[in-house]
Each structure stands twice: as structure tokens, then as C-alpha cells.
Design a protein around this motif. Sequence first.
Motif, PDB file in Angstrom:
ATOM      1  N   LYS A 115       0.747  -1.239   0.048  1.00 18.39           N
ATOM      2  CA  LYS A 115      -0.033   0.008  -0.059  1.00 18.39           C
ATOM      3  C   LYS A 115       0.775   1.421   0.017  1.00 18.39           C
ATOM      4  O   LYS A 115       0.647   2.388  -0.618  1.00 18.39           O
ATOM      5  CB  LYS A 115      -0.917   0.034   1.069  1.00 18.39           C
ATOM      6  CG  LYS A 115      -1.813   1.031   1.335  1.00 18.39           C
ATOM      7  CD  LYS A 115      -2.900   0.963   2.283  1.00 18.39           C
ATOM      8  CE  LYS A 115      -3.705   2.230   2.519  1.00 18.39           C
ATOM      9  NZ  LYS A 115      -4.720   1.993   3.661  1.00 18.39           N
ATOM     10  N   ARG A 139       3.668   1.513  -1.280  1.00 20.16           N
ATOM     11  CA  ARG A 139       4.513   1.497  -2.350  1.00 20.16           C
ATOM     12  C   ARG A 139       3.471   2.259  -3.355  1.00 20.16           C
ATOM     13  O   ARG A 139       4.079   3.191  -4.459  1.00 20.16           O
ATOM     14  CB  ARG A 139       5.141   0.212  -2.702  1.00 20.16           C
ATOM     15  CG  ARG A 139       6.339  -0.153  -2.091  1.00 20.16           C
ATOM     16  CD  ARG A 139       6.841  -1.351  -2.447  1.00 20.16           C
ATOM     17  NE  ARG A 139       7.972  -1.675  -1.628  1.00 20.16           N
ATOM     18  CZ  ARG A 139       8.973  -2.464  -2.199  1.00 20.16           C
ATOM     19  NH1 ARG A 139       9.163  -2.838  -3.422  1.00 20.16           N
ATOM     20  NH2 ARG A 139      10.070  -2.865  -1.252  1.00 20.16           N
ATOM     21  N   ALA A 140       2.282   1.794  -3.471  1.00 18.85           N
ATOM     22  CA  ALA A 140       1.367   2.140  -4.403  1.00 18.85           C
ATOM     23  C   ALA A 140       1.153   3.717  -4.217  1.00 18.85           C
ATOM     24  O   ALA A 140       0.817   4.225  -5.372  1.00 18.85           O
ATOM     25  CB  ALA A 140      -0.089   1.294  -4.160  1.00 18.85           C
ATOM     26  N   ILE A 141       0.923   3.854  -2.935  1.00 17.37           N
ATOM     27  CA  ILE A 141       0.679   5.456  -2.600  1.00 17.37           C
ATOM     28  C   ILE A 141       2.047   6.333  -3.267  1.00 17.37           C
ATOM     29  O   ILE A 141       1.533   7.376  -3.892  1.00 17.37           O
ATOM     30  CB  ILE A 141       0.417   5.655  -1.253  1.00 17.37           C
ATOM     31  CG1 ILE A 141      -0.690   5.100  -0.916  1.00 17.37           C
ATOM     32  CG2 ILE A 141       0.677   7.442  -0.976  1.00 17.37           C
ATOM     33  CD1 ILE A 141      -1.336   5.005   0.656  1.00 17.37           C
ATOM     34  N   THR A 142       3.037   5.720  -2.979  1.00 13.70           N
ATOM     35  CA  THR A 142       4.331   6.452  -3.346  1.00 13.70           C
ATOM     36  C   THR A 142       4.352   6.580  -5.127  1.00 13.70           C
ATOM     37  O   THR A 142       4.541   7.787  -5.715  1.00 13.70           O
ATOM     38  CB  THR A 142       5.591   5.789  -2.938  1.00 13.70           C
ATOM     39  OG1 THR A 142       5.452   5.663  -1.463  1.00 13.70           O
ATOM     40  CG2 THR A 142       6.695   6.637  -3.513  1.00 13.70           C
ATOM     41  N   VAL A 143       4.056   5.457  -5.841  1.00 13.70           N
ATOM     42  CA  VAL A 143       3.930   5.463  -6.922  1.00 13.70           C
ATOM     43  C   VAL A 143       3.112   6.613  -7.688  1.00 13.70           C
ATOM     44  O   VAL A 143       3.204   7.198  -8.576  1.00 13.70           O
ATOM     45  CB  VAL A 143       3.699   4.177  -7.755  1.00 13.70           C
ATOM     46  CG1 VAL A 143       3.354   4.135  -9.311  1.00 13.70           C
ATOM     47  CG2 VAL A 143       4.995   3.348  -7.321  1.00 13.70           C
ATOM     48  N   ALA A 144       1.772   6.567  -7.168  1.00 11.87           N
ATOM     49  CA  ALA A 144       0.706   7.244  -7.373  1.00 11.87           C
ATOM     50  C   ALA A 144       1.158   8.890  -7.332  1.00 11.87           C
ATOM     51  O   ALA A 144       0.554   9.634  -8.049  1.00 11.87           O
ATOM     52  CB  ALA A 144      -0.672   6.985  -6.588  1.00 11.87           C
ATOM     53  N   ILE A 145       1.575   9.143  -6.066  1.00 12.38           N
ATOM     54  CA  ILE A 145       2.121  10.516  -5.777  1.00 12.38           C
ATOM     55  C   ILE A 145       3.018  11.082  -6.757  1.00 12.38           C
ATOM     56  O   ILE A 145       3.264  12.231  -7.437  1.00 12.38           O
ATOM     57  CB  ILE A 145       2.636  10.806  -4.333  1.00 12.38           C
ATOM     58  CG1 ILE A 145       1.202  10.538  -3.412  1.00 12.38           C
ATOM     59  CG2 ILE A 145       3.297  11.791  -4.218  1.00 12.38           C
ATOM     60  CD1 ILE A 145       1.924  10.665  -2.070  1.00 12.38           C
ATOM     61  N   LEU A 180       3.649   9.770  -9.742  1.00 12.45           N
ATOM     62  CA  LEU A 180       2.886   9.793 -11.123  1.00 12.45           C
ATOM     63  C   LEU A 180       2.257  11.109 -11.422  1.00 12.45           C
ATOM     64  O   LEU A 180       1.989  11.962 -12.072  1.00 12.45           O
ATOM     65  CB  LEU A 180       2.107   8.771 -11.231  1.00 12.45           C
ATOM     66  CG  LEU A 180       1.281   8.634 -12.868  1.00 12.45           C
ATOM     67  CD1 LEU A 180       2.233   8.460 -13.953  1.00 12.45           C
ATOM     68  CD2 LEU A 180       0.202   7.407 -12.656  1.00 12.45           C
ATOM     69  N   ALA A 181       1.371  11.437 -10.159  1.00 11.91           N
ATOM     70  CA  ALA A 181       0.580  12.845 -10.022  1.00 11.91           C
ATOM     71  C   ALA A 181       1.493  14.047 -10.344  1.00 11.91           C
ATOM     72  O   ALA A 181       1.211  14.982 -10.853  1.00 11.91           O
ATOM     73  CB  ALA A 181      -0.052  12.861  -8.890  1.00 11.91           C
TER      74      ALA A 181
END
Length: 96
Positions: free
Chosen positions: A40, A42-48, A50-51
Motif C-alpha cells: 500500500k 509503495r502504491a501510494i508513493t507511485v501514485a504521488i 505519477l501525479a
Amino acid sequence: MSGGTEEQLRSALAGLADTVHDAPDAYQRAQRQWRRRDMKRRAITVAIVLAVVVIACGIGIWALSGASPGQHVIFNGNGDGGGAEGDTSVYPPGAP
């Protein structure tokens, strides 16, 4: 600490430890929870990330789309090596 106090503390802690019963799969459950939280995070880090990249690209495209060709002349032919003398085009020399 005196010897009597140590012995009392030891027997109290041993008695408390005897009342604790752990589940046979406690380690596996804890490991699954840790992996889930790690994924979770890591996914949040990737999403941030990418944003941030999308926002930066959007701002760059917005800034570039608002520019007029007359405002930003690269080759104006003023004799500084930016084209032939008297050439007022905005294209580099040799461009089609």
C-alpha cells in the motif's frame, strides 16, 4: 534490587507468561499484514510521483501553448550568428 524482590518479579512475570497463548499462525498473519502495508505504501508513493509528473507536464504544456511565435524569436537575423543578415524568420537556417 534485593534477592527477594527479583524472585517475586520473576515469578510474577513467569505466571503472566504462562497465561499468554499465541495462535499457531500468528507470525504468518503479522507477515501478511506487513506485506500488505508495504505494498500500500509503495502504491501510494507511485501514485504521488505519477501525479507530480503529470501536473508538471500539464503546467509545461499549458505554459508553452500560451506563447505566441512573435514573442519568442530564436533566429531574428540581427548578426549574432542567428541566421543570414536581414533574415527575420523564426526557423533555424536550413530548416525546411
